[in-house]
Design a protein around this motif. Sequence first.
Motif, short mmCIF file in Angstrom:
data_model
loop_
_atom_site.label_atom_id
_atom_site.label_comp_id
_atom_site.label_asym_id
_atom_site.label_seq_id
_atom_site.Cartn_x
_atom_site.Cartn_y
_atom_site.Cartn_z
N MET A 144 0.90 -1.25 0.02
CA MET A 144 0.01 0.10 -0.12
C MET A 144 1.13 1.23 -0.05
N ILE A 145 0.47 2.17 -0.89
CA ILE A 145 1.25 3.32 -1.08
C ILE A 145 1.02 4.24 0.33
N GLY A 146 2.19 4.82 1.22
CA GLY A 146 2.28 5.46 2.08
C GLY A 146 2.45 4.72 3.60
N GLN A 147 2.54 3.24 3.39
CA GLN A 147 2.47 2.47 4.64
C GLN A 147 3.87 2.72 5.19
N LYS A 148 4.86 3.02 4.58
CA LYS A 148 6.28 3.33 4.82
C LYS A 148 6.60 4.92 4.57
N ILE A 149 7.07 5.66 5.33
CA ILE A 149 7.52 6.96 4.78
C ILE A 149 8.66 7.39 5.73
N ILE A 150 9.71 7.55 4.83
CA ILE A 150 11.08 7.96 5.27
C ILE A 150 11.14 9.48 5.35
N LEU A 151 11.31 10.06 6.51
CA LEU A 151 11.36 11.63 6.46
C LEU A 151 13.05 11.98 6.57
N LEU A 152 13.52 12.75 5.61
CA LEU A 152 14.94 13.02 5.58
C LEU A 152 14.97 14.62 6.01
N ASP A 153 15.95 14.93 6.94
CA ASP A 153 16.35 16.52 7.13
C ASP A 153 16.82 17.30 5.87
N GLU A 154 17.69 16.64 4.91
CA GLU A 154 18.12 17.19 3.71
C GLU A 154 18.70 16.19 2.88
N VAL A 155 18.47 16.17 1.43
CA VAL A 155 18.89 15.43 0.31
C VAL A 155 19.05 16.11 -0.84
N ASP A 156 20.09 15.73 -1.82
CA ASP A 156 20.30 16.25 -2.93
C ASP A 156 19.04 16.28 -3.91
N SER A 157 18.44 15.03 -4.12
CA SER A 157 17.21 14.81 -4.60
C SER A 157 16.31 13.60 -4.24
N THR A 158 15.13 13.66 -3.81
CA THR A 158 14.50 12.59 -3.22
C THR A 158 14.33 11.42 -4.41
N ASN A 159 14.23 11.90 -5.44
CA ASN A 159 14.16 10.67 -6.71
C ASN A 159 15.70 9.93 -6.85
N ASN A 160 16.86 10.77 -6.47
CA ASN A 160 18.04 10.09 -6.48
C ASN A 160 18.16 9.11 -5.40
N TYR A 161 17.81 9.52 -4.16
CA TYR A 161 17.81 8.88 -2.95
C TYR A 161 16.92 7.51 -3.15
N THR A 162 15.99 7.58 -3.63
CA THR A 162 14.95 6.51 -4.16
C THR A 162 15.66 5.42 -4.81
N ALA A 163 16.18 5.97 -5.87
CA ALA A 163 16.85 5.17 -6.86
C ALA A 163 18.06 4.42 -6.19
N LYS A 164 18.75 5.07 -5.40
CA LYS A 164 19.83 4.49 -4.55
C LYS A 164 19.27 3.30 -3.62
N LEU A 165 18.42 3.57 -2.81
CA LEU A 165 17.65 2.51 -2.21
C LEU A 165 17.46 1.21 -3.02
N LEU A 166 16.78 1.69 -4.11
CA LEU A 166 16.02 0.49 -5.14
C LEU A 166 17.26 0.08 -5.68
N ASN A 167 18.45 0.40 -5.84
CA ASN A 167 19.33 -0.25 -6.49
C ASN A 167 20.03 -1.11 -5.39
N GLU A 168 19.99 -0.95 -3.95
CA GLU A 168 20.67 -1.61 -2.99
C GLU A 168 19.40 -2.76 -2.40
#
Length: 242
Positions: free
Chosen positions: A1-25
């Motif tokens: 389900m969308i939104g069941q897990k929400i990760i809140l970051l203080d600062e990031v270069d790009s949320t899309n880049n961060y998501t892609a990094k976690l996806l690759n891992e």
Amino acid sequence: MIGQKIILLDEVDSTNNYTAKLLNEGKMAHGTVILAEKQTAGRGQRGSLWHSASGKQFTCSVYTATAFLSVERYWYLNLAVALAVRETIQAFILEKAVIKWPNDILVNDKKIAGILIETQWNSGNIMGAIIGVGINLQRESDLSSSCSLVDFTDNNPEILEMARQLSSLLELQFERLRSGNWNEILQDYHAMLWKKDVLMDARIENDWEEGYIRGIDGIGNLLFEVNGEERSFGLKEIAFAY
């Protein structure tokens, strides 16, 4: 389900880049939302940059598994996401929010939100999409082409509240995608399409032409009528002044 897990970051270069990094891992599941207080190098359509200061913008990315969508129907994802983002904004203001093709959200002809969808491939097959969303909460510049939520309401929502609202509406849209409610999605998109059936100017092949937006065709291109002829245009083939 969308939104069941929400990760809140203080600062990031790009949320899309961060998501892609976690996806690759291998650390990203369907429906996970990456939410940032501040984004320093966000990206928008056509390579534009989307910077966000803390508290000024709502910036998030959502990873969605989209293997259930055929290549022929994949463009409906853009429609569904645009509808969810538009409705999220509408929940907080009285003025009507509309969709400028393909997926900018406008209020009073000014941009309040943008969407960037990055498709994830595996061996030539579409496996998922990273959906990046940026919504102006407070005005950061004096650009006449943009606006923010505080221009229309004194109730500035918390970003977690907005993330939950967006997640819920995205989940509803994904249910429609899974059920194959193509006509319903298209009708809703047309109902919220900016300047539909209104005489306006468009730049086509470096010339300005007068005509009407009539909708979108069977592959997601814009239908624009000029001199009584309805023509189909891709993303970089037609432009409008806000």
